[in-house]
Structures are given as C-alpha cells and as structure tokens.
Scaffold this motif. Structure first.
Motif: not given
Length: 434
Positions: A312-318
């Motif tokens: 889930q976090k990958t497309p949002i970014g760190r």
C-alpha cells in the motif's frame, strides 16, 4: 509458490530490505547517520555544520525526542548526536550506544558549534544534505529516497561516491515492487518456508513487543496506550473479542508512545517507519497470543501484514502528508483476518473497507500524537474485517473507492502521492509558523 520461484525470492528480499532495526524515529536517525558519516569522512570534529533537508524531513524531526541525547528534541540534537557519538557503520542504530559522558558532550557541542539548517531546494520528497567544516577542510554527505541511501560522499573537492538520483524519486538500491499484489502476497504468506523469514519475524516480535510493553509500563508522551486501557476497564473485565481488540490498540499505541518520546529500545521498521513497523506487527501478535494461535500461523499472518503495508505504501512514497500508519493498520487488520481463517475474499474486502474509512489522515510529523493515530488505525483495520463479517462493504463509486483491490490501492496511492502535495506544504507552513 515455491522457494525456487523468482517472485518468491523477491518477496523475501522485500522483507529483508524493509524489516530493519532502528532506534528512535527514523528521520532524525537518518540525519544522525548522515552527520556521523560526514564526520568520519572529514576525519575530525567539525566546527561548523550546514544541513539542507526537504520539508518532510524537517516536519518529521522538528518535534520528536532523539534517543540517547538526554531527551533533547529536533534537528540540532540529531545533528549533534551523530557528530559527537554516532557510529556510521551502525546505520539506523547509529546512536544506539551513546554513553552518559557523550550525552553531555552532545549538549556542549550544540551550545558551542554553528549549526545552520535550511530547506533543501531540490524538490525531492526525501533529501538530507549535510556539509561539515574544520578549518579549510570540508566533507559532504547526501541521503536521498530512503533513510540509508547515500548518493554522494565528498571530501573537499574530491568525490568519493556519486550515485545517480532517479527522476521518479525511487531508491536505487531496493527491489522493484511492481510485481507485488494482494493475491501474490497471500500466496507467499501461505507457502513461504518459515526458515526463510524466521530471523526477520522473530526479531520483529521481540523488539516491537518489548517497546510496546515498555510504553505501558512507564510514562511516555501522552500515554495513549495507558489511557485506552484505563478508560475501558469494564471491557477488559468482560474479556472476549472486545478486550482483545482493546489490548491490540493499546499495545500498538504504547509502542509509539515510548518510541516518540525518547525510549532507547530499538524497533523493527516497515516502509522506513518504526511506527508503521509497530502498527503492522503488534496487533497481530496480540491477537495470535490471545486466541492461542500456533507460532507458524502467527508468522504467516505477520508476513501478510508487513507485505500488505509495504504494498500500500509503495505508490505513496516514503514520506507524504498521508499518515502511513493507516496503511500499516490496514495490514494488521488483514493479518488478524488471516489468523481467523480469512482467505483472499475476506482479506481483499477488509483492505478495501479499511482504506475507504480512514484514508486521508494527515501526517504532521513525528510526535506524541502518532500513538493516538495508531490506535485509530488499528481500530480501522479491524473494523474493515468486522464489516465483512456482517455482510457489509463499500463498493466502487463510493467516494474514492474503486472496484478491485489493486485499483483501490492505486487510488489511495494517488491520493497520498499527488493529491496531498499542497496539503503537505501547508502542514509544514503551519508547523513552522511560530
């Protein structure tokens, strides 16, 4: 899925890259790491320091207690701790072994040394660029994309290391995540050889449960974990499912209580964040233990929770204006669903329902209130499963909800990455408006 499959090995690599030990909030620790490395390259204690950092770094460091500094907060403490007492080879545990004498030296160094901090103008979301000076000598270290990704080391005019910075702000030293899917993650969680992930998951259980217990035992920050338990005594006395859910929320919040407020215990992070690592793991462990689930199934549920949080976090970014513990709480909700026998249909509906409820919780930096957001995120993740059990769901067209779980993840990723950019800028302005 079998061990010899390429995708199997990629999932193992993702867990190895993401489930790392860190002491303290990862953004100030990344600054301390850069500072320690710069001093190492300089070969002496700097007499002047200049740090340029992106807005999200400044936001996440401004209010948090830096461990092993005598409860000092913020950027200057992180810089000084790294320079005075940091061990660069330890990376995110760079200031894990500071002595009492060194704490006093850190305080003195902050008083006597010129440390200038400015907003980086690179346009990158994650950028730490530190230059240190001693007489005519200087050293520069730059970290981009993730907390240990050094892209530049320079001593004077001599470039020791230089790595290309990708235009799309993706780290150059981690496994490409485009292969990941909810269905693939479940397949991997079902089939992974426990020996391949036991060292990672057992360490996560040990570290993150220890800091959660510490957060309940002693006073840290706003003591959200303790508040939850104290204000719901009747729920604990009655026992049952409601009591387990309360304990899961309280222990996860307590881990953040301790971590955000100077506890010197390490955590195992997820997606570059200790709070996300705590949220993705502690509730699943609490449920497994309370329900008498065997060790192997608990490990598989934790693999599922961690990988779904990362997916889930990958497309949002760190870093973003989007609070990442929402994703981790969704992962935990799916892990709990797995413990209760849930398969792909139940897990997908839990994930979509949960994302539909709480997406958009803002990240306004690392500080005590993160613990309260974790309590909310865990509740939200479990509610997504409870909705499914009652035959209720959100469907495509309900707000940002999309038909298909991968489309829903992409939808929320777009919200966090693109839609909240201006929100992120406004949050930083508000935080810096003293």
């Amino acid at each position: 899925m079998v061990r010899t499959d390429d995708v199997y090995q990629k999932y193992v690599s993702v867990l190895e890259e993401e489930l790392l030990p860190a002491m303290g909030c990862t953004e100030p620790i990344a600054i301390a790491y850069a500072a320690a490395k710069a001093r190492e390259v300089l070969g002496d204690v700097p007499e002047r320091v200049f740090l340029a950092a992106s807005g999200n770094i400044i936001k996440n460091v401004k209010s948090v207690v830096v461990p092993n500094t005598g409860h000092m907060r913020g950027i200057y403490a992180a810089v000084a701790a790294g320079i005075v007492a940091g061990k660069a080879d330890k990376q995110l545990e760079v200031i894990a072994s500071v002595t009492p004498e060194e704490i006093e030296k850190i305080k003195e160094y902050m008083k006597t040394t010129e440390i200038k901090v400015d907003l980086a103008d690179s346009g990158l979301i994650f950028d730490i660029d530190i230059t240190v000076y001693k007489g005519n000598d200087s050293a520069r270290v730059r970290i981009v994309d993730n907390h240990t990704n050094i892209v530049l080391i320079q001593k004077g005019e001599d470039v020791i290391l230089s790595k290309e910075i990708s235009k799309d702000n993706k780290a150059n030293n981690i496994t490409d995540r485009s292969f990941m899917s909810v269905e693939g993650i479940l397949d991997f969680a079902d089939s992974v050889e426990i020996a391949d992930i036991e060292h990672l998951i057992s360490r996560q259980i040990e570290y993150n449960m220890a800091i959660a217990e510490e957060g309940l035992k002693n006073s840290y920050g706003a003591n959200i974990g303790s508040v939850l338990l104290a204000s719901n005594k009747s729920v604990l006395e009655q026992g049952g499912e409601a009591a387990i859910k309360l304990k899961a929320r309280a222990m996860a919040a307590a881990g953040s209580d301790a971590r955000m407020n100077g506890c010197e215990l390490p955590v195992i992070i997820n997606s570059g964040s200790g709070n996300q690592g705590i949220t993705a793991s502690v509730p699943v462990v609490v449920y497994a233990r309370e329900l008498g689930i065997d060790k192997e199934k608990m490990y598989r549920a934790l693999v599922l929770s961690n990988l779904l949080a990362i997916h889930q976090k990958t497309p949002i970014g760190r870093l973003s204006a989007y609070c990442g513990v929402v994703n981790a709480g969704v992962g935990a909700g799916c892990g709990i669903t797995y413990l209760k026998g849930g398969r792909l249909d139940e897990i997908e509906h839990t994930l979509v329902n949960s994302l539909a409820i709480a997406s958009g919780v803002i990240c306004d930096g690392a500080k005590a209130s993160c613990a309260a957001k974790i309590g909310l995120a865990v509740e939200n993740g479990i509610m997504g499963y409870e909705m499914y059990c009652q035959g209720q769901q959100f469907v495509g067209g309900d707000g940002i909800v999309k038909t298909g779980v991968e489309n829903m993840i992409a939808s929320v990723g777009r919200l966090g990455r693109e839609g909240m950019r201006e929100t992120d800028k406004e949050i930083l302005k508000i935080m810096l408006d003293n």
